[in-house]
Design a protein around this motif. Structure first.
Motif, PDB file in Angstrom:
ATOM      1  N   UNK A 213     -14.510 -41.481 -40.839  1.00  0.00           N
ATOM      2  CA  UNK A 213     -15.315 -41.344 -42.094  1.00  0.00           C
ATOM      3  C   UNK A 213     -16.565 -40.237 -41.777  1.00  0.00           C
ATOM      4  N   UNK A 214     -17.144 -40.213 -40.598  1.00  0.00           N
ATOM      5  CA  UNK A 214     -18.319 -39.515 -40.411  1.00  0.00           C
ATOM      6  C   UNK A 214     -17.794 -37.897 -40.054  1.00  0.00           C
ATOM      7  N   UNK A 215     -16.716 -37.996 -39.674  1.00  0.00           N
ATOM      8  CA  UNK A 215     -16.288 -36.541 -38.979  1.00  0.00           C
ATOM      9  C   UNK A 215     -15.514 -35.939 -40.174  1.00  0.00           C
ATOM     10  N   UNK A 216     -14.962 -36.616 -40.957  1.00  0.00           N
ATOM     11  CA  UNK A 216     -13.936 -35.822 -42.138  1.00  0.00           C
ATOM     12  C   UNK A 216     -14.814 -35.256 -43.121  1.00  0.00           C
ATOM     13  N   UNK A 217     -15.951 -35.297 -43.476  1.00  0.00           N
ATOM     14  CA  UNK A 217     -16.679 -34.431 -44.414  1.00  0.00           C
ATOM     15  C   UNK A 217     -16.858 -32.830 -43.986  1.00  0.00           C
ATOM     16  N   UNK A 218     -16.809 -32.858 -42.376  1.00  0.00           N
ATOM     17  CA  UNK A 218     -16.815 -31.491 -41.861  1.00  0.00           C
ATOM     18  C   UNK A 218     -15.730 -30.943 -41.673  1.00  0.00           C
ATOM     19  N   UNK A 219     -14.518 -31.533 -42.005  1.00  0.00           N
ATOM     20  CA  UNK A 219     -13.306 -30.886 -41.582  1.00  0.00           C
ATOM     21  C   UNK A 219     -12.878 -29.910 -42.776  1.00  0.00           C
ATOM     22  N   UNK A 220     -12.223 -28.849 -42.233  1.00  0.00           N
ATOM     23  CA  UNK A 220     -11.841 -27.904 -43.301  1.00  0.00           C
ATOM     24  C   UNK A 220     -10.643 -28.691 -44.359  1.00  0.00           C
ATOM     25  N   UNK A 221      -9.856 -29.305 -43.930  1.00  0.00           N
ATOM     26  CA  UNK A 221      -8.914 -29.945 -44.614  1.00  0.00           C
ATOM     27  C   UNK A 221      -9.092 -31.391 -45.365  1.00  0.00           C
ATOM     28  N   UNK A 222     -10.510 -31.668 -45.521  1.00  0.00           N
ATOM     29  CA  UNK A 222     -10.820 -32.784 -46.087  1.00  0.00           C
ATOM     30  C   UNK A 222     -10.526 -33.089 -47.435  1.00  0.00           C
ATOM     31  N   UNK A 223     -10.799 -31.746 -48.254  1.00  0.00           N
ATOM     32  CA  UNK A 223     -10.196 -31.936 -49.665  1.00  0.00           C
ATOM     33  C   UNK A 223      -8.987 -32.568 -50.020  1.00  0.00           C
ATOM     34  N   UNK A 224      -7.945 -31.826 -49.029  1.00  0.00           N
ATOM     35  CA  UNK A 224      -6.489 -32.133 -48.937  1.00  0.00           C
ATOM     36  C   UNK A 224      -6.583 -33.743 -48.846  1.00  0.00           C
TER      37      UNK A 224
END
Length: 372
Positions: A213-224
């Motif tokens: 959950x902490x890493x997800x927002x900084x991932x480019x594919x988070x919107x998907x």
């Protein structure tokens, strides 16, 4: 001087790399270059020597996917060379060939690459691979927790100890375990160790959930990942597993390619006028196939948007929500119809999972990754 294409086969191991070369000319003989060390420094030195011996050549490298990862692929592509990683299961093999050596593997790869008989596997970006490692580590923790629970239950069963209440692994069950007293000191130590193993496994899963959950927002594919959660049965861990394992779903030209990649299409054995379809091929990514099968079981219930699902859909585009609702209506109805026709539950779930990934593909096409 005209450029000459040279195909280079690499048989990669932890401590060694065997190299074979062959020119594009069909009459050219495959030459075994030699064996080098297994690190990138040794490979760089060998590539430099080969390049010096063939200054005007265009090189095409190939090696099998394996436990050594994609470091060689990334090094060669960054250096400007073409490199292909192939799945061992998709490499043509002669049934009569009973001798297998590293040297033969390298020469075979070079020869097949020249003949165009090899198909590349998808190589994830480094940031996507990092997220995939995190997701797989959580999956390992879940497996370890399940094994620890099975061992503890087996220990209790051997000694005839049964829980009188309901709801295993709930706080009441854990309090009951803490109050147990074994007749033998050694058995008490074993019991406590099993209990500690279960608690450690649960804590590991919680830590991985927090990290994801902490890493997800900084991932480019988070919107998907967020968009896929608009679908029924596709919560955070299912969505992040699908995207981390597959990368950008838009790389598949159509849903059928995605279904085939996941091994969710039926196997076939047809000859002459006879066409026979069997069980699913299971030839693709087993991690995604597993979570899709789990998600597909939620469609046995009537279509509805629950409070939890409504919260997950909050803030998502209308096009995404419409696709998710269309998928739910269709898949719930399809589940009931197939069961009514007498289909086995396992067959029905696989069919639902196959269509579920197609709707995921459609949702992914409505979302643009965000550069971070």
């Amino acid at each position: 001087m005209n450029d000459v294409s040279i195909f280079v086969g690499l048989d990669v191991h932890k401590d060694s790399i065997d190299i074979a070369l062959v020119e594009a000319d069909r009459k050219a003989t495959v030459r075994f270059y030699g064996t080098i060390g297994g690190n990138l420094a040794d490979l760089e030195k060998a590539v430099r020597k080969i390049r010096k011996a063939h200054p005007f050549a265009i090189f095409h490298f190939v090696y099998e996917a394996g436990p050594c990862g994609y470091d060689i692929y990334r090094y060669l592509t960054r250096a400007g060379y073409e490199c292909m990683v192939v799945a061992p299961s998709m490499i043509p093999k002669r049934s009569g060939n009973r001798i297998k050596t590293d040297r033969r593997d390298a020469t075979m790869l070079a020869s097949l690459h020249r003949a165009g008989e090899l198909s590349p596997v998808f190589v994830p970006r480094e940031e996507d691979e990092a997220m995939r490692d995190l997701v797989r580590a959580r999956e390992d923790a879940v497996k370890a927790e399940r094994v620890a629970k099975q061992q503890l239950k087996g220990f209790l069963l051997r000694h005839g100890i049964k829980f009188a209440g309901s709801g295993n692994w709930k706080p009441s069950y854990m309090r009951w375990l803490a109050d147990l007293k074994m007749p033998n000191t050694a058995q008490q130590i074993v019991l406590q160790d099993y209990i500690n193993a279960v608690k450690d496994g649960t804590e590991r899963i919680v830590r991985f959930n927090i990290q994801i959950r902490e890493v997800l927002p900084s991932w480019e594919l988070a919107p998907v990942v967020n968009a896929l959660q608009a679908m029924r049965g596709v919560a955070l861990m299912v969505a992040v597993t699908v995207v981390a394992e597959l990368g950008d779903l838009k790389r598949f030209e159509n849903p059928r390619q995605l279904m085939s990649y996941l091994g969710l299409v039926p196997s076939e054995h047809s000859s002459g006028g006879t066409r026979r379809l069997g069980s699913i091929t299971k030839a693709g990514n087993g991690h995604v196939r597993k979570v899709l099968v789990e998600a597909a079981q939620t469609y046995r219930l009537p279509a509805r948007i629950s409070k939890t699902l409504l919260e997950r859909q909050e803030g998502l585009p209308k096009a995404v929500r419409d696709i998710a609702w269309k998928a739910q209506v269709r898949l719930c109805a399809r589940y009931r119809k197939m069961v009514a026709r007498g289909k086995k539950t396992q067959t029905v779930i696989c069919a639902i999972a196959r269509e579920l990934c197609a709707f995921m593909w459609a949702i992914a096409r409505e979302v643009k990754p965000v550069a971070v």
